[in-house]
Scaffold this active site. Structure first.
Site, PDB file in Angstrom:
ATOM      1  N   GLU A  47       0.835  -1.214   0.000  1.00  0.00           N
ATOM      2  CA  GLU A  47       0.000   0.000   0.000  1.00  0.00           C
ATOM      3  C   GLU A  47       0.864   1.256   0.000  1.00  0.00           C
ATOM      4  OE1 GLU A  47      -0.932   0.940   4.688  1.00  0.00           O
ATOM      5  OE2 GLU A  47      -2.496  -0.050   3.526  1.00  0.00           O
ATOM      6  N   ASP A 104      -5.763  -3.173  -0.966  1.00  0.00           N
ATOM      7  CA  ASP A 104      -5.579  -1.742  -1.196  1.00  0.00           C
ATOM      8  C   ASP A 104      -4.245  -1.455  -1.866  1.00  0.00           C
ATOM      9  OD1 ASP A 104      -4.193  -2.397   1.162  1.00  0.00           O
ATOM     10  OD2 ASP A 104      -4.440  -0.391   1.997  1.00  0.00           O
TER      11      ASP A 104
END
Length: 337
Positions: A47, A104
């Site tokens: 991420e 994510d």
């Protein structure tokens, strides 16, 4: 496509302003393209690599983008698909000891590639983004309870708690609400309307409107979706609106969510402005004894429409997560104006 191009034009304005991105690079980006989480043992995450790639596009910094993308591909790309292992531990015998991905991280990397493809007229970046998007849709997006849901990772988020029930009851699912990156979904739909990102976005919005708990009506860091569709804070994690869930309103605002999605967040941030606690327990109402970081306050400012430019420049004692939250809030601010 119009929304994506508009964001890129806003990013050009961001690049012409004094750049918090330059300060961020100086503190958290190594010479070989690794983003350091100095609040967590100097590890790196997919991420964090994705966050930095998106910010590099916003700042029109192609050299930094290429450096970060090259390191990410070389060190985090999984062998059997186009996704990315979630953590890199420097100096360990096996720096990638857990091959599992984080949705994510995958989404931000694909998003940065899609935006970079347009900003720098480089179709190879869109090809790379499309490959990652297909893997996300194939391995992380599931149908459950009439909704299209996003799993946090390939492994470990289907909970077989239905023993003793009749028939083949579907498993319970663990969801991370902060992994729904709505502005990315909008851009993916703009470049590839047949991939189904609009459905994932709409179902995610509906899920997040239902997944509100406690006296403040806020989402938890981790959410349980039972096989029969009930929602609750996920067991195994504190039932908090905390460090993860703080990104939910950031992405809702950035994704131009309807006002009803933001009412509870505006009430929470407005009611705690200046003394915002780092988290609230959704079961008991207990507040953290310490305040949210400057990055958290930057997110609150975005939600309330009161931007604090000073909060966006990392200070000597700021940790990585606070600094990157502040920069993402700044990028969203420019995108929306």
């Amino acid at each position: 496509m119009v929304a994506l191009v508009s964001w890129l034009l806003a990013g050009a304005a961001l690049a012409q302003a004094p750049l918090p991105w330059t300060d961020f690079k100086g503190r958290f980006l190594t010479e070989d393209g690794r983003v350091i989480d100095n609040g967590n043992g100097k590890v790196s995450h997919s991420e964090g690599q994705g966050f930095a790639m998106v910010l590099a596009v916003a700042a029109d910094d192609r050299p930094a983008f290429d450096l970060i993308w090259s390191w990410t591909e070389a060190h985090l790309r999984r062998r059997d698909d186009a996704l990315f292992s979630w953590r890199y531990v420097p100096d360990a015998a096996n720096p990638v000891d857990d091959p599992n991905d984080a949705a994510d991280g995958d989404i931000f990397i694909a998003w940065a590639l899609a935006r970079g493809a347009i900003r720098w007229s480089d179709p190879a970046l869109e090809t790379a983004s499309a490959e990652i998007r297909r893997a996300i849709l194939r391995k992380l997006v599931v149908e459950a309870g009439g909704r299209r849901l996003l799993l946090p990772g390939v492994d470990g988020f289907r909970v077989e708690t239905n023993k003793g029930k009749q028939g083949d009851a579907p498993p319970d699912l663990i969801i991370n609400p902060s992994y729904y990156v709505f502005p990315a979904f909008a851009d993916f739909h703009a470049v590839a309307p047949d991939e189904g990102w609009d459905r994932l976005s709409a179902d995610g919005m509906a899920l997040l409107l239902d997944a509100r708990f406690g006296r403040y009506g806020l989402p938890p860091d981790w959410l349980l979706v039972t096989g029969d569709g009930r929602l609750a804070p996920a067991p195994g994690w504190p039932p908090r609106f905390g460090y993860d869930a703080l990104r939910v309103p950031l992405y809702l605002v950035w994704g131009r969510a309807p006002a009803a999605q933001l009412t509870a967040f505006r009430a929470w941030f407005g009611g705690t402005w200046g003394v915002m606690p780092a988290w609230v327990d959704l079961a008991t109402g207990k507040l953290a004894a310490y305040q949210a970081s400057r990055g958290g306050r930057a997110v609150a400012g975005l939600v309330l429409g009161t931007r604090d430019v000073a909060a966006e420049v990392p200070l000597a004692d700021d940790h990585y997560y606070s600094a990157v939250l502040a920069l993402l809030a700044a990028a969203a601010w420019h995108d929306l104006r």
